[in-house]
Design an enzyme around this catalytic site. Sequence first.
Site, mmCIF file in Angstrom:
data_model
loop_
_atom_site.group_PDB
_atom_site.id
_atom_site.type_symbol
_atom_site.label_atom_id
_atom_site.label_comp_id
_atom_site.label_asym_id
_atom_site.label_seq_id
_atom_site.Cartn_x
_atom_site.Cartn_y
_atom_site.Cartn_z
ATOM 1 N N HIS A 78 0.894 -1.156 0.000
ATOM 2 C CA HIS A 78 0.000 0.000 0.000
ATOM 3 C C HIS A 78 0.936 1.210 0.000
ATOM 4 O O HIS A 78 2.006 1.170 0.615
ATOM 5 C CB HIS A 78 -0.822 0.119 1.282
ATOM 6 N N ASP A 115 2.252 1.989 3.417
ATOM 7 C CA ASP A 115 3.223 1.087 4.065
ATOM 8 C C ASP A 115 4.631 1.545 3.744
ATOM 9 O O ASP A 115 5.523 1.452 4.567
ATOM 10 C CB ASP A 115 3.167 -0.351 3.523
HETATM 11 C C1 XLS Z 1 -7.390 -6.699 4.646
HETATM 12 C C2 XLS Z 1 -6.911 -6.935 3.296
HETATM 13 C C3 XLS Z 1 -5.763 -6.058 2.843
HETATM 14 C C4 XLS Z 1 -5.621 -6.117 1.354
HETATM 15 C C5 XLS Z 1 -4.853 -4.999 0.758
HETATM 16 O O1 XLS Z 1 -8.093 -7.486 5.247
HETATM 17 O O2 XLS Z 1 -6.584 -8.282 3.176
HETATM 18 O O3 XLS Z 1 -4.601 -6.400 3.498
HETATM 19 O O4 XLS Z 1 -5.036 -7.320 0.961
HETATM 20 O O5 XLS Z 1 -5.424 -3.769 1.023
#
Ligand code: XLS
Length: 437
Positions: A101, A104
């Site tokens: 993301h 991150d």
């Molecule tokens: C959350 C999601 C997230 C997605 C990416 O539950 O799994 O981590 O994979 O935004």
Amino acid sequence: MSEYFKNIPKVKFEGRGTTNPFAFRHYNPEEVIMGKTMRDHLRFGAPYWHVMRNDLSDPFGAGTALMPWDDGSESLDNALNRVDVFFEFLNKIDIDYYCWHDRDIAPEGKTLSETHDNLAKVCDKLLASQQEHDKKLLWGTSCLFINPRYSQGAATSPNADVFAYAASNVKHALEQTHRLGGEGYTFWGGREGYSTLLNTDMKRELDHLAAFFHMAVDHAKKIGYKGQFYIEPKPMEPSTHQYDSDSAACLNFLREYNLLDHFKLNLETNHATLAGHTMQHELDVAIGADALGSIDANQGDELVGWDTDQFPTDIYMATHVMVRVLKMGGFTTGGLNFDAKRRRESHELEDLFHAHVGGMDTYARGLKIAAKIVEDGRFDELVGERYSTFDSGIGADVENGKTTLDSLDAYAHTIDAPIIASGRQEMLENLFNDYIQ
Ligand code: XLS
Ligand code: NI
Ligand code: NI
């Protein structure tokens, strides 16, 4: 460059029976199975958010994860430094792909421009590191759920300025994904849903969400980005209800708003179970619409009803998943991204490795077993037989659209009352067990 995981060697294949915990027992990257290496079948990915940013806190307790390289600040320097740590990790664990993301990898700045600048600077370094270490971006995404401005949604926010901010974040995340050669771009709508219908105009929110996706598709075209867009379904958490609740809901939305040509699904095991489905069900729904793109490979806990994002250890599940991946002809842009975190008690650096070794071996084993199942073709044969009355005669006429209620009524009068054959569930379960070794 300093070494951050000093006592941990590069993890290699040593095979069954090894006592080395930093070795693969099943994942032998260059071993060829059904004409392709395990590496190319499995296309493992590591998520930046769990590996680098998850301090293992939970709603009742502070973070426990040891991250000696991290000064705990939201500075750009700290963010840039994490990139070195992450690529050392990817090298030592032998994972080729990663996902992020925007938030991150790069901190928000004081202004929106500074935020986008931070992202571009970290991506400069990611690009150089990808080239140096021969690693690839599986997908990028924008975090449209942590900042309080997104507390009531991003593309489904009741506030048009929030919608515009989200669009700005996506534009930049998409452009950086393109620059890094990202094979996909994901939308997980953590807060694209509602907390209560008392304040919600659902139809209006869904129209906005579709407009948002269309703008992303148009922008990709404009900048020449050819990667695959994904939606990642999840029914709830953090929202009470998320619009992209499961595969079927996503496909319906994509069809209704004319987006199905541009999107595939990124399915996560733990989200399937939260939706009250099995992962197999979610995969079959997606594959049936030619829309399975990628997989977030984790698993939930049988006793805890959250998205616990555990590393996959379930060989049955991995086998079921890989049977489907093999039968659809393998991943194209997608892969197996471990959207998984260690337990809060597994806070030491080496636990990161044990967790990934386990997940990779589980899927390697699933792949090997699945290959046998697919090559043997016994299940296909048995399932085929179950439907064989549709292969010819009246069944084929039904499938070819040649029947009417009148013609079937006339036919039904000419035959004896049908006797249905057994579904043979237990026999099939035994057969499946036979392959698991
Ligand atoms: C959350 C999601 C997230 C997605 C990416 O539950 O799994 O981590 O994979 O935004
Ligand atoms: Ni999840
Ligand atoms: Ni996920």
